[in-house]
Structure formats: structure tokens, C-alpha cells
Design a protein around this motif. Sequence first.
Motif, mmCIF file in Angstrom:
data_model
loop_
_atom_site.group_PDB
_atom_site.id
_atom_site.type_symbol
_atom_site.label_atom_id
_atom_site.label_comp_id
_atom_site.label_asym_id
_atom_site.label_seq_id
_atom_site.Cartn_x
_atom_site.Cartn_y
_atom_site.Cartn_z
ATOM 1 N N THR A 126 0.824 -1.208 0.000
ATOM 2 C CA THR A 126 0.000 0.000 0.000
ATOM 3 C C THR A 126 0.857 1.256 0.000
ATOM 4 O O THR A 126 0.489 2.256 -0.607
ATOM 5 C CB THR A 126 -0.946 0.007 1.202
ATOM 6 O OG1 THR A 126 -0.193 -0.124 2.401
ATOM 7 C CG2 THR A 126 -1.968 -1.098 1.100
ATOM 8 N N THR A 127 2.011 1.191 0.652
ATOM 9 C CA THR A 127 2.902 2.358 0.654
ATOM 10 C C THR A 127 3.459 2.625 -0.742
ATOM 11 O O THR A 127 3.481 3.780 -1.208
ATOM 12 C CB THR A 127 4.046 2.142 1.647
ATOM 13 O OG1 THR A 127 3.502 1.935 2.946
ATOM 14 C CG2 THR A 127 4.972 3.340 1.680
ATOM 15 N N THR A 128 3.883 1.579 -1.432
ATOM 16 C CA THR A 128 4.415 1.782 -2.785
ATOM 17 C C THR A 128 3.319 2.219 -3.742
ATOM 18 O O THR A 128 3.561 3.024 -4.640
ATOM 19 C CB THR A 128 5.085 0.501 -3.308
ATOM 20 O OG1 THR A 128 4.174 -0.576 -3.237
ATOM 21 C CG2 THR A 128 6.333 0.178 -2.530
ATOM 22 N N THR A 129 2.119 1.732 -3.539
ATOM 23 C CA THR A 129 1.011 2.154 -4.397
ATOM 24 C C THR A 129 0.689 3.632 -4.169
ATOM 25 O O THR A 129 0.444 4.376 -5.135
ATOM 26 C CB THR A 129 -0.221 1.284 -4.118
ATOM 27 O OG1 THR A 129 0.129 -0.080 -4.309
ATOM 28 C CG2 THR A 129 -1.355 1.638 -5.047
ATOM 29 N N ALA A 130 0.710 4.071 -2.919
ATOM 30 C CA ALA A 130 0.467 5.490 -2.635
ATOM 31 C C ALA A 130 1.559 6.354 -3.246
ATOM 32 O O ALA A 130 1.278 7.432 -3.807
ATOM 33 C CB ALA A 130 0.376 5.715 -1.136
#
Length: 99
Positions: A41-45
Motif C-alpha cells: 500500500t505504501t508503494t502504491t500510494a
Amino acid sequence: MIESMFMWAIILLMFSATLTLIRLLAGPTIPDRAVALDSMTTTTAGAMVIYGVVTRQAVFIDVALVYAVLSYIATLYIARYLVKKRVGVACECEEGEAV
């Protein structure tokens, strides 16, 4: 020139998200899967923020911020659940007791 660098950054972030998705699906333990979910989720954000900069649309940055906050709250909830259920704990030993 700079836009192509941003696009390469997005591609690398999506590749990283794919690898963490594999870890999420094949993780040996539940805490490993929770860490993989948080990382994904961090890389997607981050990819959403870069895409918002490239396309000059601020709505992607706003969505990324909300997504990051919700991801943070979900990670805290999952971590609290895992601690409460003692998932991933190596042993039930008392502190100072030999294993």
C-alpha cells in the motif's frame, strides 16, 4: 526528460508492489503478510503521488493521502489484532525463562 524519469519511477514502484503482492500471497506467516500488505500500500500510494505530479492532476495526490492514512490505520489495527491474539510469537515463555 523529467517526465520519463517519473514514469520509470512509477514502473519500478509497480514492480515493487508486484513483488510484495507475491510475498503477501505466499508469505509463510501472518505477520509477514501484514508487512507485505503495508509495503504494497505504501508503494502504491507513492506511485499515485508520482502519477499525480506527472499528469498535473492534484486529485491523485489527494487520493494517495487518504489511501495512505487508511492504510496506516489498517496496519495499526492488524498489528493490534496480531499482538492480542499472540500470532507470530515464538513461544509462550515467561520473561527470563529459558526456551
